[in-house]
Design a protein around this motif. Structure first.
Motif, short mmCIF file in Angstrom:
data_model
loop_
_atom_site.label_atom_id
_atom_site.label_comp_id
_atom_site.label_asym_id
_atom_site.label_seq_id
_atom_site.Cartn_x
_atom_site.Cartn_y
_atom_site.Cartn_z
N GLU A 67 7.51 77.72 -13.18
CA GLU A 67 7.42 78.71 -14.16
C GLU A 67 7.04 79.88 -13.61
O GLU A 67 6.97 80.84 -15.08
N SER A 108 -5.19 78.86 -6.34
CA SER A 108 -3.63 79.54 -5.68
C SER A 108 -3.04 79.36 -6.72
O SER A 108 -2.14 79.83 -7.53
N ARG A 109 -3.26 78.44 -7.82
CA ARG A 109 -2.84 78.39 -8.73
C ARG A 109 -3.77 78.00 -10.22
O ARG A 109 -4.33 76.87 -10.39
N ILE A 110 -3.01 78.11 -11.24
CA ILE A 110 -4.09 78.11 -12.39
C ILE A 110 -2.87 77.85 -13.60
O ILE A 110 -2.25 79.05 -13.85
N TRP A 111 -2.68 77.04 -14.61
CA TRP A 111 -1.71 76.77 -15.20
C TRP A 111 -1.97 75.70 -16.32
O TRP A 111 -3.05 74.68 -16.22
N ARG A 127 -2.53 75.75 -24.84
CA ARG A 127 -2.77 77.08 -24.63
C ARG A 127 -4.24 77.16 -25.63
O ARG A 127 -4.00 77.40 -26.66
N ARG A 128 -5.38 78.72 -24.79
CA ARG A 128 -6.20 78.53 -25.86
C ARG A 128 -7.26 77.64 -26.89
O ARG A 128 -7.38 77.94 -27.17
N ARG A 184 -9.55 76.31 -24.37
CA ARG A 184 -10.75 76.26 -22.92
C ARG A 184 -10.02 75.32 -21.90
O ARG A 184 -11.29 74.80 -21.20
N ILE A 185 -8.80 74.81 -21.89
CA ILE A 185 -8.19 74.35 -20.71
C ILE A 185 -8.78 74.85 -19.79
O ILE A 185 -9.52 74.60 -18.34
N ALA A 186 -8.54 76.06 -19.60
CA ALA A 186 -8.60 76.74 -18.42
C ALA A 186 -9.97 76.98 -17.67
O ALA A 186 -10.92 76.80 -16.91
N PHE A 239 -9.18 84.65 -7.88
CA PHE A 239 -7.99 84.20 -7.98
C PHE A 239 -6.95 84.84 -7.48
O PHE A 239 -6.49 85.86 -7.01
N ASP A 253 -0.93 86.76 -17.13
CA ASP A 253 -1.68 86.00 -18.52
C ASP A 253 -2.88 85.58 -17.56
O ASP A 253 -4.63 85.08 -17.84
N1 ACO Z 1 -4.12 86.72 -23.54
C1 ACO Z 1 -5.80 87.57 -23.95
N2 ACO Z 1 -6.62 86.40 -23.61
C2 ACO Z 1 -6.77 85.18 -22.82
C3 ACO Z 1 -5.66 84.99 -22.22
C4 ACO Z 1 -4.38 85.35 -22.89
N3 ACO Z 1 -3.22 85.46 -22.35
N4 ACO Z 1 -5.36 83.96 -22.09
C5 ACO Z 1 -6.75 83.34 -21.26
N5 ACO Z 1 -7.60 84.13 -22.43
C6 ACO Z 1 -8.99 84.61 -22.75
C7 ACO Z 1 -9.31 84.53 -23.56
O1 ACO Z 1 -11.01 85.49 -23.79
C8 ACO Z 1 -10.11 83.05 -23.75
O2 ACO Z 1 -10.85 82.84 -24.87
P1 ACO Z 1 -10.92 82.92 -26.18
O3 ACO Z 1 -9.50 81.77 -26.32
O4 ACO Z 1 -11.72 81.96 -27.06
O5 ACO Z 1 -10.18 84.54 -26.77
C9 ACO Z 1 -9.89 82.98 -22.31
O6 ACO Z 1 -9.44 83.33 -21.58
C10 ACO Z 1 -10.39 80.93 -22.14
O7 ACO Z 1 -9.38 80.98 -22.07
P2 ACO Z 1 -8.30 79.29 -22.35
O8 ACO Z 1 -7.97 78.39 -23.06
O9 ACO Z 1 -9.54 78.78 -21.22
O10 ACO Z 1 -6.85 79.69 -21.16
P3 ACO Z 1 -6.01 78.78 -21.10
O11 ACO Z 1 -7.20 77.22 -21.18
O12 ACO Z 1 -4.98 79.66 -22.16
O13 ACO Z 1 -5.35 79.64 -19.70
C11 ACO Z 1 -4.13 80.24 -18.32
C12 ACO Z 1 -4.96 80.21 -19.34
C13 ACO Z 1 -4.15 78.98 -17.55
C14 ACO Z 1 -3.55 81.56 -17.89
C15 ACO Z 1 -2.97 79.93 -19.46
O14 ACO Z 1 -2.07 81.67 -20.04
C16 ACO Z 1 -1.33 79.86 -18.53
O15 ACO Z 1 -0.96 78.66 -17.49
N6 ACO Z 1 -0.68 80.95 -18.43
C17 ACO Z 1 0.77 80.08 -16.94
C18 ACO Z 1 0.88 80.72 -16.17
C19 ACO Z 1 -0.18 81.31 -15.39
O16 ACO Z 1 0.55 82.72 -15.32
N7 ACO Z 1 -0.98 80.97 -14.60
C20 ACO Z 1 -2.03 81.72 -13.94
C21 ACO Z 1 -1.49 82.25 -12.88
S1 ACO Z 1 -2.64 83.23 -11.66
C22 ACO Z 1 -3.14 82.08 -10.84
O17 ACO Z 1 -2.51 81.26 -10.96
C23 ACO Z 1 -3.94 82.48 -9.42
#
Ligand code: ACO
Ligand code: ZN
Length: 223
Positions: free
Chosen positions: A94, A168-171, A177-178, A180-182, A206, A212
């Motif tokens: 992904e 190294s990865r968060i997904w 999503r949204r 608060r799992i991350a 990170f 994202d």
């Molecule tokens: N756009 C804007 N703000 C965001 C986003 C977004 N896409 N995602 C998270 N946030 C911010 C928000 O402020 C959010 O709080 P709120 O929902 O109360 O406004 C806060 O971060 C906490 O978010 P979570 O709900 O904990 O995040 P979530 O569980 O949705 O996971 C993640 C975030 C992991 C980045 C997810 O969007 C994802 O899996 N994306 C695809 C994979 C990816 O790109 N991963 C990062 C790769 S980088 C790496 O691995 C080092």
């Protein structure tokens, strides 16, 4: 005239309209047989990959109203390591990551968020690091052109700062999503990475964040 316009729009939507599968989250065009076939393949592989049957010995490190977080370490039983491998493969495909070689494969810690429906809906892979380069805020104005062309090339400081833990990865599964799992995965990591201390946000980094990932990290580290 009005009804003619409407007809054109409808026809366009029928042909090009994208659907999102409510179980696997894939966005595809249901009217395109090739797309539909890709979806069927992805659907089964994905749902099989995130299925969590439960393990005899599992290390539950956090529990919530909507799931729990399980920690997997490099010397765990092979069924646990195999699940981590399967999930990592889905995540990497992904993210479009190539095979990333870990610097300390025997020190990797993997956190899986398991939902109440017995699915792996979140994954965080962390490893020890010695230093990191702070991401500078995005430049604004004409000089920001290059970052638009290459959205991953965030400007980094060239001064290394000491750090302890690299993510190294968060997904998180697209449909979860949204919620608060991350955030809960990173909180749990900070609590569990080193015995007896809670890492500060300065001590975690990170690696190579996606757009994202950067939005999440910026928000997480400032709150
Ligand atoms: N756009 C804007 N703000 C965001 C986003 C977004 N896409 N995602 C998270 N946030 C911010 C928000 O402020 C959010 O709080 P709120 O929902 O109360 O406004 C806060 O971060 C906490 O978010 P979570 O709900 O904990 O995040 P979530 O569980 O949705 O996971 C993640 C975030 C992991 C980045 C997810 O969007 C994802 O899996 N994306 C695809 C994979 C990816 O790109 N991963 C990062 C790769 S980088 C790496 O691995 C080092
Ligand atoms: Zn599907």
């Amino acid at each position: 005239k009005e009804s003619k316009d409407q007809l054109v729009i409808d026809a366009g939507q029928k042909h090009f309209g994208a659907t999102m599968c409510k179980s696997c989250g894939m966005i595809y065009s249901a009217s395109n047989p090739e797309d539909e076939m890709q979806h069927v393949q992805h659907h089964h592989r994905f749902l099989e990959g995130i299925k969590y049957v439960g393990w005899k010995k599992e290390r539950v490190v956090a529990e919530f109203w909507d799931g729990k977080i399980v920690l997997v370490l490099p010397r765990d039983p092979s069924y646990a390591l195999r699940k981590v491998e399967d999930v990592q493969e889905l995540v990497d495909s992904e993210l479009g990551f190539q095979q990333v070689v870990s610097q300390y494969p025997n020190k990797t810690k993997t956190f899986l968020f398991i939902s109440d429906e017995k699915r792996v809906v979140g994954c965080l892979i962390a490893e020890p690091i010695k230093q990191a380069f702070r991401v500078l805020s995005e430049p604004t104005g004409p000089e920001s052109l290059s970052s638009k062309e290459c959205p991953r090339a965030w400007q980094c400081s060239n001064v290394p700062e000491p750090a302890i833990c690299g993510i190294s990865r968060i997904w998180v599964f697209r449909l979860k999503r949204r919620k608060r799992i991350a955030r809960r995965l990173v909180d749990t990591l900070r609590n569990c990475f080193m015995f007896g201390c809670f890492l500060s946000t300065d001590e975690i980094a990170f690696s190579d964040p996606t757009p994202d990932g950067k939005l999440f990290a910026t928000k997480y580290c400032n709150t």
